[in-house]
Design a protein around this motif. Structure first.
Motif, short mmCIF file in Angstrom:
data_model
loop_
_atom_site.label_atom_id
_atom_site.label_comp_id
_atom_site.label_asym_id
_atom_site.label_seq_id
_atom_site.Cartn_x
_atom_site.Cartn_y
_atom_site.Cartn_z
N THR A 194 0.77 -1.16 -0.10
CA THR A 194 -0.12 -0.03 0.03
C THR A 194 0.78 1.15 -0.08
OG1 THR A 194 0.02 0.34 2.42
CG2 THR A 194 -1.76 -1.29 1.42
N LYS A 195 0.50 2.50 -0.48
CA LYS A 195 1.08 3.52 -0.52
C LYS A 195 1.26 4.07 0.94
CE LYS A 195 -0.71 5.13 -5.07
NZ LYS A 195 -1.47 6.14 -5.72
N ALA A 196 0.28 4.12 1.96
CA ALA A 196 0.55 4.18 3.21
C ALA A 196 1.55 3.40 3.76
CB ALA A 196 -0.94 3.99 4.04
N GLY A 197 1.63 2.17 3.73
CA GLY A 197 2.61 1.51 4.14
C GLY A 197 4.12 1.88 3.58
N LEU A 198 4.14 1.99 2.56
CA LEU A 198 5.47 2.43 1.71
C LEU A 198 6.00 3.92 2.45
CD1 LEU A 198 7.74 1.92 -0.25
CD2 LEU A 198 6.18 3.08 -1.99
N ARG A 199 4.90 4.73 2.64
CA ARG A 199 5.43 5.92 3.22
C ARG A 199 6.08 5.72 4.45
NH1 ARG A 199 0.50 8.09 0.99
NH2 ARG A 199 -0.66 7.63 2.85
N ARG A 200 5.51 4.96 5.26
CA ARG A 200 6.15 4.81 6.70
C ARG A 200 7.34 4.22 6.50
NH1 ARG A 200 1.32 4.23 11.19
NH2 ARG A 200 -0.44 5.58 9.81
N ALA A 201 7.46 2.95 5.68
CA ALA A 201 8.48 2.02 5.59
C ALA A 201 9.91 2.85 4.93
CB ALA A 201 8.16 0.81 4.45
N GLU A 202 9.56 3.75 4.32
CA GLU A 202 10.85 4.61 3.95
C GLU A 202 11.50 5.12 5.16
OE1 GLU A 202 8.86 7.19 1.18
OE2 GLU A 202 9.38 5.90 -0.65
N LYS A 203 11.12 5.84 5.98
CA LYS A 203 11.75 6.28 7.02
C LYS A 203 12.45 5.09 8.19
CE LYS A 203 10.88 8.77 11.32
NZ LYS A 203 9.99 9.29 12.35
#
Length: 223
Positions: A194-203
């Motif tokens: 998910t896009k929401a998951g990827l946003r958090r995963a990057e950090k």
């Protein structure tokens, strides 16, 4: 979300069935995954669908019950299915919950399961579980699990295994804790659904990279 009584009984099942696990796969891990999954579900627009939120919450709560790494008795593999039956969960929801739990593991992705179409409910639960495997919490869990299995921290002579198959990943051959970052954890960001998951995963991914850089410098006496 799921009914309050069902959630409470699911929480009780988590606490009793996972009581003997080490802190890398304990009830606190499940609570974090549940909170993350519901948060991701809201970001992905599922909050207007109560059935979807119920599937997400129950799948997140029950996802690690009967985990092959901690299996003490073959009957534990049926705990989740039996629980859903006893709670009277609708057949269509039960099938979706069990499908999420069965397919969300990294070993299943290695077997080619990650290339299929997937519902958003699956994506947010899997992403939540993987987010808890990376970043600061992921580092802590990784070393907790390695310590529980008496693995050495690091050995430069033991290289990370590349292009792992499902069978190789599940083998309990000698491996170092730090190699687990390269064999699995550093790959998870690019496997987010998910896009929401990827946003958090990057950090969280960046934090692990910085940790490993410092770890290797300290190991070699350079820092």
């Amino acid at each position: 979300m799921a009914s309050t009584d069902t959630v409470k009984r699911a929480e009780q099942l988590v606490e009793t069935s996972m009581k003997g696990n080490d802190a890398s796969h304990d009830a606190s891990h499940v609570w974090r995954v549940r909170d993350l999954a519901l948060s991701l579900a809201r970001e992905e627009g599922l909050s207007s669908n109560p059935d979807s939120m119920e599937i997400v919450e129950l799948a997140a709560l029950l996802h690690d019950i009967g985990d092959y790494k901690y299996l003490r008795d073959p009957s534990e593999e049926k705990l989740v299915e039996n629980f859903l039956e006893e709670e009277g969960i609708a057949e269509s929801k039960k099938i979706k919950i069990l499908s999420i739990i069965k397919g969300m593991g990294f070993k299943d992705e290695l077997a080619g399961g990650g290339n299929q179409e997937f519902p958003t409910e699956f994506g947010v639960v899997q992403d939540a579980d993987r987010l808890d495997a990376i970043g600061a919490i992921g580092i802590a869990r990784c070393f907790t699990f390695g310590g529980n299995r008496n693995r050495v921290l690091h050995d430069p002579a033991i290289r990370p295994r590349s292009d792992l198959s499902k069978e190789q990943y599940m083998k309990k051959e000698e491996q170092t804790t730090v190699n687990h970052f390269h064999e699995k954890l550093l790959k998870l960001k690019d496997l987010m659904k998910t896009k929401a998951g990827l946003r958090r995963a990057e950090k969280r991914h960046k934090f692990m990279e910085e940790f490993l850089k410092e770890f290797y410098e300290e190991w070699d006496g350079k820092a």
